[in-house]
Design a protein around this motif. Structure first.
Motif, PDB file in Angstrom:
ATOM      1  N   LEU A 154      -1.886  29.396  20.342  1.00 27.93           N
ATOM      2  CA  LEU A 154      -0.449  29.530  20.553  1.00 27.93           C
ATOM      3  C   LEU A 154       0.397  29.082  19.365  1.00 27.93           C
ATOM      4  O   LEU A 154       1.241  29.828  18.858  1.00 27.93           O
ATOM      5  CB  LEU A 154      -0.046  28.718  21.797  1.00 27.93           C
ATOM      6  N   THR A 155       0.176  27.852  18.911  1.00 22.09           N
ATOM      7  CA  THR A 155       1.032  27.246  17.893  1.00 22.09           C
ATOM      8  C   THR A 155       1.203  28.107  16.642  1.00 22.09           C
ATOM      9  O   THR A 155       2.319  28.223  16.125  1.00 22.09           O
ATOM     10  CB  THR A 155       0.484  25.859  17.508  1.00 22.09           C
ATOM     11  N   PRO A 156       0.142  28.741  16.100  1.00 23.75           N
ATOM     12  CA  PRO A 156       0.327  29.542  14.884  1.00 23.75           C
ATOM     13  C   PRO A 156       1.307  30.707  15.038  1.00 23.75           C
ATOM     14  O   PRO A 156       1.762  31.257  14.033  1.00 23.75           O
ATOM     15  CB  PRO A 156      -1.092  30.050  14.589  1.00 23.75           C
ATOM     16  N   SER A 157       1.631  31.083  16.283  1.00 20.26           N
ATOM     17  CA  SER A 157       2.600  32.157  16.494  1.00 20.26           C
ATOM     18  C   SER A 157       4.035  31.681  16.289  1.00 20.26           C
ATOM     19  O   SER A 157       4.946  32.502  16.148  1.00 20.26           O
ATOM     20  CB  SER A 157       2.453  32.730  17.918  1.00 20.26           C
ATOM     21  N   PHE A 158       4.232  30.351  16.287  1.00 20.95           N
ATOM     22  CA  PHE A 158       5.573  29.791  16.159  1.00 20.95           C
ATOM     23  C   PHE A 158       5.752  28.921  14.918  1.00 20.95           C
ATOM     24  O   PHE A 158       6.863  28.729  14.442  1.00 20.95           O
ATOM     25  CB  PHE A 158       5.908  28.952  17.399  1.00 20.95           C
ATOM     26  N   ILE A 159       4.649  28.368  14.425  1.00 17.22           N
ATOM     27  CA  ILE A 159       4.710  27.428  13.307  1.00 17.22           C
ATOM     28  C   ILE A 159       3.714  27.867  12.235  1.00 17.22           C
ATOM     29  O   ILE A 159       2.576  28.245  12.560  1.00 17.22           O
ATOM     30  CB  ILE A 159       4.376  25.993  13.781  1.00 17.22           C
ATOM     31  N   ASP A 160       4.130  27.829  10.973  1.00 16.42           N
ATOM     32  CA  ASP A 160       3.202  28.114   9.885  1.00 16.42           C
ATOM     33  C   ASP A 160       2.195  26.965   9.775  1.00 16.42           C
ATOM     34  O   ASP A 160       2.585  25.807   9.592  1.00 16.42           O
ATOM     35  CB  ASP A 160       3.954  28.268   8.557  1.00 16.42           C
ATOM     36  N   VAL A 161       0.926  27.268   9.894  1.00 15.25           N
ATOM     37  CA  VAL A 161      -0.112  26.241   9.835  1.00 15.25           C
ATOM     38  C   VAL A 161      -1.068  26.539   8.690  1.00 15.25           C
ATOM     39  O   VAL A 161      -1.226  27.689   8.271  1.00 15.25           O
ATOM     40  CB  VAL A 161      -0.884  26.134  11.171  1.00 15.25           C
ATOM     41  N   ASP A 162      -1.726  25.493   8.212  1.00 16.78           N
ATOM     42  CA  ASP A 162      -2.662  25.624   7.092  1.00 16.78           C
ATOM     43  C   ASP A 162      -4.108  25.443   7.541  1.00 16.78           C
ATOM     44  O   ASP A 162      -4.976  25.120   6.738  1.00 16.78           O
ATOM     45  CB  ASP A 162      -2.336  24.579   6.014  1.00 16.78           C
ATOM     46  N   TYR A 163      -4.371  25.629   8.820  1.00 14.73           N
ATOM     47  CA  TYR A 163      -5.724  25.422   9.327  1.00 14.73           C
ATOM     48  C   TYR A 163      -6.154  26.626  10.157  1.00 14.73           C
ATOM     49  O   TYR A 163      -5.325  27.444  10.593  1.00 14.73           O
ATOM     50  CB  TYR A 163      -5.790  24.146  10.173  1.00 14.73           C
ATOM     51  N   THR A 164      -7.463  26.725  10.373  1.00 16.25           N
ATOM     52  CA  THR A 164      -8.034  27.744  11.259  1.00 16.25           C
ATOM     53  C   THR A 164      -9.087  27.080  12.131  1.00 16.25           C
ATOM     54  O   THR A 164      -9.485  25.926  11.903  1.00 16.25           O
ATOM     55  CB  THR A 164      -8.687  28.897  10.475  1.00 16.25           C
ATOM     56  N   ILE A 165      -9.577  27.811  13.098  1.00 17.80           N
ATOM     57  CA  ILE A 165     -10.599  27.276  14.004  1.00 17.80           C
ATOM     58  C   ILE A 165     -11.876  26.908  13.250  1.00 17.80           C
ATOM     59  O   ILE A 165     -12.646  26.041  13.689  1.00 17.80           O
ATOM     60  CB  ILE A 165     -10.904  28.298  15.131  1.00 17.80           C
ATOM     61  N   ASP A 166     -12.096  27.523  12.084  1.00 20.75           N
ATOM     62  CA  ASP A 166     -13.303  27.228  11.307  1.00 20.75           C
ATOM     63  C   ASP A 166     -13.263  25.840  10.675  1.00 20.75           C
ATOM     64  O   ASP A 166     -14.296  25.353  10.190  1.00 20.75           O
ATOM     65  CB  ASP A 166     -13.497  28.270  10.209  1.00 20.75           C
ATOM     66  N   ASP A 167     -12.096  25.193  10.681  1.00 19.20           N
ATOM     67  CA  ASP A 167     -11.976  23.861  10.077  1.00 19.20           C
ATOM     68  C   ASP A 167     -12.492  22.752  10.976  1.00 19.20           C
ATOM     69  O   ASP A 167     -12.666  21.617  10.523  1.00 19.20           O
ATOM     70  CB  ASP A 167     -10.507  23.561   9.726  1.00 19.20           C
ATOM     71  N   ILE A 168     -12.713  23.052  12.252  1.00 21.25           N
ATOM     72  CA  ILE A 168     -13.118  22.006  13.190  1.00 21.25           C
ATOM     73  C   ILE A 168     -14.411  22.357  13.896  1.00 21.25           C
ATOM     74  O   ILE A 168     -14.802  23.526  13.968  1.00 21.25           O
ATOM     75  CB  ILE A 168     -12.014  21.737  14.228  1.00 21.25           C
ATOM     76  N   SER A 169     -15.062  21.327  14.417  1.00 25.37           N
ATOM     77  CA  SER A 169     -16.221  21.495  15.288  1.00 25.37           C
ATOM     78  C   SER A 169     -15.964  20.740  16.581  1.00 25.37           C
ATOM     79  O   SER A 169     -15.846  19.508  16.556  1.00 25.37           O
ATOM     80  CB  SER A 169     -17.499  20.953  14.627  1.00 25.37           C
ATOM     81  N   PRO A 170     -15.831  21.425  17.719  1.00 25.61           N
ATOM     82  CA  PRO A 170     -15.671  20.718  18.985  1.00 25.61           C
ATOM     83  C   PRO A 170     -16.903  19.861  19.275  1.00 25.61           C
ATOM     84  O   PRO A 170     -18.037  20.297  19.063  1.00 25.61           O
ATOM     85  CB  PRO A 170     -15.525  21.846  20.008  1.00 25.61           C
ATOM     86  N   ILE A 171     -16.662  18.659  19.771  1.00 23.55           N
ATOM     87  CA  ILE A 171     -17.748  17.739  20.121  1.00 23.55           C
ATOM     88  C   ILE A 171     -18.021  17.762  21.609  1.00 23.55           C
ATOM     89  O   ILE A 171     -19.152  17.935  22.053  1.00 23.55           O
ATOM     90  CB  ILE A 171     -17.399  16.299  19.678  1.00 23.55           C
ATOM     91  N   CYS A 172     -16.961  17.603  22.395  1.00 28.37           N
ATOM     92  CA  CYS A 172     -17.106  17.571  23.846  1.00 28.37           C
ATOM     93  C   CYS A 172     -15.738  17.725  24.485  1.00 28.37           C
ATOM     94  O   CYS A 172     -14.728  17.263  23.942  1.00 28.37           O
ATOM     95  CB  CYS A 172     -17.748  16.256  24.299  1.00 28.37           C
ATOM     96  N   GLY A 173     -15.687  18.372  25.638  1.00 23.53           N
ATOM     97  CA  GLY A 173     -14.443  18.485  26.368  1.00 23.53           C
ATOM     98  C   GLY A 173     -13.976  17.131  26.878  1.00 23.53           C
ATOM     99  O   GLY A 173     -14.768  16.194  27.021  1.00 23.53           O
ATOM    100  N   ILE A 174     -12.683  17.030  27.150  1.00 26.91           N
ATOM    101  CA  ILE A 174     -12.108  15.824  27.745  1.00 26.91           C
ATOM    102  C   ILE A 174     -11.649  16.113  29.165  1.00 26.91           C
ATOM    103  O   ILE A 174     -12.059  15.456  30.111  1.00 26.91           O
ATOM    104  CB  ILE A 174     -10.918  15.301  26.909  1.00 26.91           C
ATOM    105  N   ARG A 175     -10.793  17.126  29.304  1.00 24.36           N
ATOM    106  CA  ARG A 175     -10.270  17.475  30.630  1.00 24.36           C
ATOM    107  C   ARG A 175      -9.750  18.908  30.617  1.00 24.36           C
ATOM    108  O   ARG A 175      -9.405  19.456  29.574  1.00 24.36           O
ATOM    109  CB  ARG A 175      -9.125  16.545  31.028  1.00 24.36           C
ATOM    110  N   ILE A 176      -9.702  19.492  31.805  1.00 25.74           N
ATOM    111  CA  ILE A 176      -8.962  20.725  32.010  1.00 25.74           C
ATOM    112  C   ILE A 176      -7.513  20.329  32.273  1.00 25.74           C
ATOM    113  O   ILE A 176      -7.238  19.443  33.073  1.00 25.74           O
ATOM    114  CB  ILE A 176      -9.529  21.518  33.208  1.00 25.74           C
TER     115      ILE A 176
END
Length: 341
Positions: free
Chosen positions: A122-144
């Motif tokens: 969502l956020t990249p549609s409203f704010i210019d960002v310098d990151y992509t999903i490839d920059d992170i590695s999910p470790i574990c979920g926290i909550r829905i």
């Protein structure tokens, strides 16, 4: 002189024969140079982690659901990992300030981030960002993230039809949001009002708990929240639940079933989530150790009691499930973003 030379030659010959005999007895190969794999040594160095405190960057404000849960998780670090875990709140920019600070930290496994799906969907549609999903590695979920629309009980608005009637009587509905465009709670409540053709005015607050406090105090008509922030107020009769974006509805301990907007005939739904992540370049062995740590926390009976007290369960999803959910969110958001732009 000749006798001395002869003696030296005999001594040298004796030394050579002695060394050869020694090598034959021990059967030791001669020393060689080369890489660890060539010499039979381990291909990777032994993992010496952690040796110092770990920082968990929280991009959301104090007192909200993600903040409360991550602080509880961090409290187990000394016991399980042998080092403290410190939670730091880096708020603002719909989470992008915290994200940027996180990505500027060393990729040594000593910096964690409390991430959510909308930072990518969502956020990249409203704010210019310098990151992509490839920059992170999910470790574990926290909550829905189980968003619910709420009203102050004193307003006598107990369902969506009464909210529509309130607006039809000439009122502009003031609603509390946590941030502006680029934030999932803002987008979903704004999309809902657009679909219902309700005149409204957003009133931004720094965090989910502040938004709920504003509703309880009568400063706004409507707010959006998740169980940790609103549950006690609903149980005490101060707030009413008008509906949830979770398509199948929501069952909250102490409250009961909260009908979804889908169940009420309104074509809007959203399932959010929070999860822990590290930079994608962090050693995979450290990533695995961090996941093992979180899962051990989730298995602790006291932690389970803590989560139940907030009307929630820990979400122990893995990276594949988290990334798949972000893809689904991105597709869903393409329908709602035009309603609020």
């Amino acid at each position: 002189m000749k006798s001395k030379k002869l003696l030296s030659l005999l001594l040298a010959l004796a030394m050579v024969m002695s060394m050869a005999a020694c090598g034959a007895k021990t059967n030791e190969p001669p020393a060689t140079s080369g890489t660890p794999s060539e010499t039979g040594a381990p291909a990777t160095e032994e993992l010496n982690w952690p040796t110092k405190e770990i920082t968990l960057i929280q991009p959301w404000s104090l007192g909200g659901g993600p903040d409360v849960i991550t602080r509880q998780i961090a409290s187990y670090s000394d016991k399980i990992l042998g080092v403290p875990m410190i939670v730091e709140n880096h708020t603002g920019g719909s989470g992008t300030i915290g994200m940027n600070d996180f990505l500027e930290a060393e990729d040594d496994g000593y910096t964690l981030f409390c991430c959510n799906g909308p930072l990518f969907s969502l956020t990249p549609s409203f704010i210019d960002v310098d990151y992509t999903i490839d920059d992170i590695s999910p470790i574990c979920g926290i909550r829905i993230t189980e968003f619910v629309i709420l009203s102050n009980a004193s307003s006598k608005i107990t369902n969506i039809q009464e909210l529509k009637d309130y607006a039809a009587a000439g009122h502009t509905v003031k609603y509390a949001t946590t941030g502006g465009p680029g934030n999932d709670s803002y987008t979903m409540i704004s999309a809902l009002f657009a679909l219902l053709d309700i005149p409204c005015e957003a009133v931004p607050y720094d965090g989910g708990q502040e938004a709920i406090n504003a509703l309880v105090g009568g400063h706004v008509d409507i707010a959006i929240g998740s169980p940790p922030t609103y549950r006690d107020y609903v149980i005490n009769g101060q707030l009413n639940c008008l509906g949830t974006f979770i398509p199948e509805g929501l069952d909250v301990e102490g409250i009961g079933h909260i009908a979804s907007f889908k169940e009420q005939g309104i074509d809007v739904e959203f399932t959010g989530m929070d999860y822990l992540a590290v930079r994608s370049s962090v050693d995979p062995r450290i990533q695995e150790k961090l996941r093992e740590f979180v899962l051990e926390v989730y298995a602790d009976p006291e932690f389970q009691t803590f989560m139940a007290g907030m009307g929630m369960k820990a979400w122990d999803s893995d990276a594949a499930e988290i990334l798949s959910m972000i893809d689904s969110q991105t597709e869903a958001m393409s329908q709602y973003i035009p309603l609020v732009q």
